[in-house]
Motif scaffolding. Structure first.
Motif, PDB file in Angstrom:
ATOM      1  N   MET A   1       0.892  -1.247   0.081  1.00  8.09           N
ATOM      2  CA  MET A   1      -0.233  -0.007   0.079  1.00  8.09           C
ATOM      3  C   MET A   1       0.939   1.253  -0.170  1.00  8.09           C
ATOM      4  N   MET A   2       0.550   2.388  -0.814  1.00  5.45           N
ATOM      5  CA  MET A   2       1.198   3.468  -0.773  1.00  5.45           C
ATOM      6  C   MET A   2       0.982   4.434   0.382  1.00  5.45           C
ATOM      7  N   ASN A   3       1.850   5.085   0.947  1.00  7.03           N
ATOM      8  CA  ASN A   3       1.660   6.149   1.870  1.00  7.03           C
ATOM      9  C   ASN A   3       1.256   7.542   1.151  1.00  7.03           C
ATOM     10  N   ALA A   4       1.040   8.460   1.825  1.00  7.31           N
ATOM     11  CA  ALA A   4       0.707   9.835   1.386  1.00  7.31           C
ATOM     12  C   ALA A   4       1.647  10.509   0.179  1.00  7.31           C
ATOM     13  N   ASN A   5       2.864  10.251   0.771  1.00  7.69           N
ATOM     14  CA  ASN A   5       3.843  11.017  -0.031  1.00  7.69           C
ATOM     15  C   ASN A   5       4.220  10.039  -1.604  1.00  7.69           C
ATOM     16  N   GLU A   6       4.198   8.754  -1.180  1.00  2.72           N
ATOM     17  CA  GLU A   6       4.256   7.982  -2.475  1.00  2.72           C
ATOM     18  C   GLU A   6       3.128   7.924  -3.239  1.00  2.72           C
ATOM     19  N   TYR A   7       1.703   8.241  -2.698  1.00  8.82           N
ATOM     20  CA  TYR A   7       0.649   8.643  -3.670  1.00  8.82           C
ATOM     21  C   TYR A   7       1.046  10.088  -4.514  1.00  8.82           C
ATOM     22  N   VAL A   8       1.406  11.051  -3.947  1.00  7.26           N
ATOM     23  CA  VAL A   8       1.986  12.359  -4.491  1.00  7.26           C
ATOM     24  C   VAL A   8       2.863  12.114  -5.484  1.00  7.26           C
ATOM     25  N   GLU A   9       3.930  11.638  -5.088  1.00  6.29           N
ATOM     26  CA  GLU A   9       5.109  11.363  -5.889  1.00  6.29           C
ATOM     27  C   GLU A   9       4.547  10.555  -7.283  1.00  6.29           C
ATOM     28  N   SER A  10       3.751   9.583  -7.160  1.00  8.95           N
ATOM     29  CA  SER A  10       3.368   8.835  -8.463  1.00  8.95           C
ATOM     30  C   SER A  10       2.649   9.736  -9.298  1.00  8.95           C
ATOM     31  N   LEU A  11       1.981  10.817  -8.735  1.00  8.25           N
ATOM     32  CA  LEU A  11       1.227  11.579  -9.749  1.00  8.25           C
ATOM     33  C   LEU A  11       1.946  12.444 -10.496  1.00  8.25           C
ATOM     34  N   LYS A  12       3.135  12.767 -10.050  1.00  6.64           N
ATOM     35  CA  LYS A  12       4.286  13.757 -10.651  1.00  6.64           C
ATOM     36  C   LYS A  12       4.601  13.040 -11.900  1.00  6.64           C
ATOM     37  N   LYS A  13       4.648  11.724 -11.875  1.00 10.79           N
ATOM     38  CA  LYS A  13       5.238  10.823 -13.204  1.00 10.79           C
ATOM     39  C   LYS A  13       4.001  10.979 -14.280  1.00 10.79           C
ATOM     40  N   LEU A  14       2.837  11.377 -14.026  1.00  5.93           N
ATOM     41  CA  LEU A  14       1.736  11.490 -14.981  1.00  5.93           C
ATOM     42  C   LEU A  14       1.951  12.642 -15.868  1.00  5.93           C
ATOM     43  N   ARG A  15       1.634  12.430 -17.104  1.00 15.22           N
ATOM     44  CA  ARG A  15       1.725  13.666 -17.914  1.00 15.22           C
ATOM     45  C   ARG A  15       0.342  13.932 -18.473  1.00 15.22           C
ATOM     46  N   LYS A  16      -0.501  14.649 -17.382  1.00 18.84           N
ATOM     47  CA  LYS A  16      -1.967  15.174 -17.712  1.00 18.84           C
ATOM     48  C   LYS A  16      -2.050  16.487 -18.339  1.00 18.84           C
ATOM     49  N   LYS A  17      -2.943  16.328 -19.005  1.00 24.22           N
ATOM     50  CA  LYS A  17      -3.352  17.911 -19.751  1.00 24.22           C
ATOM     51  C   LYS A  17      -4.468  18.318 -18.933  1.00 24.22           C
ATOM     52  N   VAL A  18      -4.171  19.396 -17.814  1.00 25.92           N
ATOM     53  CA  VAL A  18      -4.952  19.933 -16.792  1.00 25.92           C
ATOM     54  C   VAL A  18      -5.183  21.373 -17.276  1.00 25.92           C
ATOM     55  N   TYR A  19      -6.725  22.150 -17.462  1.00 28.23           N
ATOM     56  CA  TYR A  19      -6.692  23.413 -17.549  1.00 28.23           C
ATOM     57  C   TYR A  19      -7.712  24.007 -16.504  1.00 28.23           C
ATOM     58  N   MET A  20      -7.176  25.077 -16.224  1.00 23.07           N
ATOM     59  CA  MET A  20      -7.953  25.602 -14.768  1.00 23.07           C
ATOM     60  C   MET A  20      -7.779  27.273 -15.092  1.00 23.07           C
ATOM     61  N   PHE A  21      -8.971  28.010 -14.866  1.00 25.64           N
ATOM     62  CA  PHE A  21      -8.610  29.602 -15.091  1.00 25.64           C
ATOM     63  C   PHE A  21      -7.800  30.172 -16.132  1.00 25.64           C
ATOM     64  N   GLY A  22      -8.106  29.452 -17.359  1.00 26.84           N
ATOM     65  CA  GLY A  22      -7.460  29.796 -18.440  1.00 26.84           C
ATOM     66  C   GLY A  22      -6.200  29.660 -18.783  1.00 26.84           C
ATOM     67  N   GLU A  23      -5.534  28.578 -17.912  1.00 29.06           N
ATOM     68  CA  GLU A  23      -4.057  28.298 -18.186  1.00 29.06           C
ATOM     69  C   GLU A  23      -4.089  26.690 -17.896  1.00 29.06           C
ATOM     70  N   GLU A  24      -2.892  26.165 -18.597  1.00 23.74           N
ATOM     71  CA  GLU A  24      -2.561  24.755 -18.284  1.00 23.74           C
ATOM     72  C   GLU A  24      -1.800  24.729 -17.008  1.00 23.74           C
ATOM     73  N   ILE A  25      -2.216  23.742 -16.094  1.00 22.70           N
ATOM     74  CA  ILE A  25      -1.557  23.576 -14.942  1.00 22.70           C
ATOM     75  C   ILE A  25      -0.420  22.606 -15.178  1.00 22.70           C
ATOM     76  N   ARG A  26       0.969  22.988 -14.957  1.00 23.46           N
ATOM     77  CA  ARG A  26       2.165  22.193 -15.423  1.00 23.46           C
ATOM     78  C   ARG A  26       2.264  21.174 -14.017  1.00 23.46           C
ATOM     79  N   ASP A  27       2.011  21.611 -12.804  1.00 28.86           N
ATOM     80  CA  ASP A  27       2.363  20.688 -11.786  1.00 28.86           C
ATOM     81  C   ASP A  27       1.097  20.733 -10.746  1.00 28.86           C
TER      82      ASP A  27
END
Ligand code: SF4
Ligand code: FE
Length: 480
Positions: A1-27
């Motif tokens: 099972m992942m802990n909170a840090n490992e979960y957050v770190e695992s998200l950093k590896k994803l290459r998602k296209k996320v937009y909000m308030f008119g801009e692309e969110i890099r991290d």
């Protein structure tokens, strides 16, 4: 099972296209608007490692025998269903918010029975594919987003009747190696922070809607997926670098929701769990809805506990906690809250085993649970506003409170009880304000389906003929 840090770190590896308030969110892991939601989801990972909550937050996989996070577990008995509700209440208490991981949980629970039943009828191998996927979800402790609610276009038309065929997610191409899907899913809780998106049909399909009867798992950063995050009440406060004014700095008071666009996304066959079996879309939707409506007797009750605690605290701070009308209002809030919980527990204790071995909640009671949640949190909010007083709508900003020229006036004139710091009073007022006026209440109304959807399910299972017969026998009109 992942802990909170490992979960957050695992998200950093994803290459998602996320937009909000008119801009692309890099991290996505550091943005001030998204961060509280991430913290809430991360808590579902963290508490699984806490001995005190192990029994609720973890389970033994029926597939591998390994210890897994309960958010990846398939209920094997009514005790599992009950623990699901209790786990969600606990997390609601800890976050005062929506922690977003339940939609994916309900998607995998639903597919564990529906894929089995499709195979029984059609001789397909969806169940085997799904179980392979599920073992990975359990072993890697993945966060799944459940992608159900289509954007729907003209609500008076079926999916295949829409002028624009993309108003419901559908298969646009079948290839030897997989399918291509197109469309968009609305109000997607937790999707931005998911590793996998589990696509499901949003309503019962007919034969003409065959291409819309599609369910599959897609890596959340697959090519063609775009996330557009929705605005919320008070959202810009989170970007002001203020602390008091957001009310619940760490977790916010609502998760984030996104419009998720599937712009010709390729899905290999081993990730496809339904493709054209339109006659199973109804049962899939009904089961998913019932499992998710069960949840609201947990998460919303935990959030309700926080609101009751906040209302009782402001009554203390204002020096009115002994007033009989305040005590009555607090009791009313507790009664409403526990009624929601009682329904969530009841539908779990009344669960039954499906052919696949998965346990299913009592759908009538699950729908009653959610229909109560479309009303009771609003009444609780009304009572909390009443108890708090008018300051809930007029309290000056944190910046004024900290301003060298006017801060001392606020310090002096917003004080209530002598022994309570003004700042404490302001903090609890802000927490209540954000909880009763924010997106969380809208979620209570429309999350897991709008009230009318619950009424339809309740009507379908009400068995009025049986009830009429009971009456007629007692009235001497019919014999038993
Ligand atoms: Fe989970 Fe409740 Fe949020 Fe739905 S509303 S995702 S059940 S916390
Ligand atoms: Fe929800």
């Amino acid at each position: 099972m992942m802990n909170a840090n490992e979960y957050v770190e695992s998200l950093k590896k994803l290459r998602k296209k996320v937009y909000m308030f008119g801009e692309e969110i890099r991290d996505i892991t550091v943005h001030p608007f998204l961060k509280p939601t991430l913290n809430s989801i991360a808590l579902t990972y963290q508490l699984a490692h806490d001995e005190r909550y192990r029994d609720l937050l973890t389970a033994t996989s029926h597939l591998t025998g390994r210890r897994i996070n309960r958010f990846t577990h398939i209920p094997q008995n009514t005790d599992d269903l009950v623990k699901k509700v209790k786990m969600l209440r606990l997390l609601g208490q800890k976050t005062g918010s929506c922690f977003q991981r339940c939609v994916g949980m309900d998607a995998i629970i639903t597919l564990s029975s529906v894929t089995y039943e499709i195979d029984q009828k059609y001789g397909t191998d969806y169940y085997k594919r799904f179980i392979r996927f599920l073992v990975r979800v359990q072993d890697e402790d993945l966060m799944c987003g459940g992608s159900m609610t289509d954007v729907k276009g003209d609500r008076g038309l079926r999916p295949s009747q829409q002028k624009d065929p993309d108003m419901f997610v559908h298969v646009v191409e079948r290839r030897d190696d997989g399918i291509v899907i197109r469309g968009a899913k609305a109000h997607q809780s937790g999707s931005v922070f998911a590793h996998e998106l589990i696509v499901m049909p949003t309503l019962s399909m007919r034969e003409s809607d065959r291409d819309y009867a599609v369910s599959c798992a897609v890596p959340a950063d697959a090519d063609g997926i775009v996330y557009i995050v929705g605005r919320q009440t008070n959202d810009s406060r989170k970007m002001e670098e203020c602390e008091i004014d957001v009310g619940n700095l760490q977790y916010s008071v609502a998760g984030h929701e996104a419009l998720v666009v599937f712009d010709d996304v390729f899905v290999p066959w081993d990730r496809v769990f339904m493709c054209g079996e339109w006659d199973f879309s109804g049962v899939l939707v009904e089961r998913f809805a019932s499992y998710h409506r069960q949840n609201y007797g947990g998460c919303k009750v935990g959030v309700g506990d926080v609101l009751i605690g906040a209302a009782a605290t402001i009554a203390d701070y204002n020096g009115v906690s002994d007033a009989s009308h305040i005590r009555e209002k607090l009791v009313e809030m507790v009664y409403l809250n526990e009624t929601m919980h009682a329904c969530g527990l009841a539908c779990s204790y009344e669960g039954v085993k499906l052919p696949s071995g998965t346990y299913y909640v009592n759908p009538l009671l699950a729908n009653v649970t959610k229909l109560n949640v479309t009303k009771f949190p609003f009444e609780m909010a009304r009572l909390a506003i009443d108890i708090t007083g008018g300051i809930i709508g007029t309290q000056p900003s944190e910046k004024d409170f900290k301003h060298p020229a006017v801060g001392r006036y606020i310090e002096k004139y917003l004080k209530a009880r002598e022994d309570i710091p003004t700042e404490h009073r302001m903090r609890i007022v802000r927490l209540i304000e954000n909880m009763v006026t924010g997106t969380g209440l809208i979620e209570s109304m429309h999350g897991a389906g709008s009230p009318q959807a619950q009424r339809i399910m309740i009507a379908r299972q009400a068995d009025l003929e049986f009830k009429k017969k009971l009456a007629k026998i007692l009235a001497g009109i019919e014999r038993s």
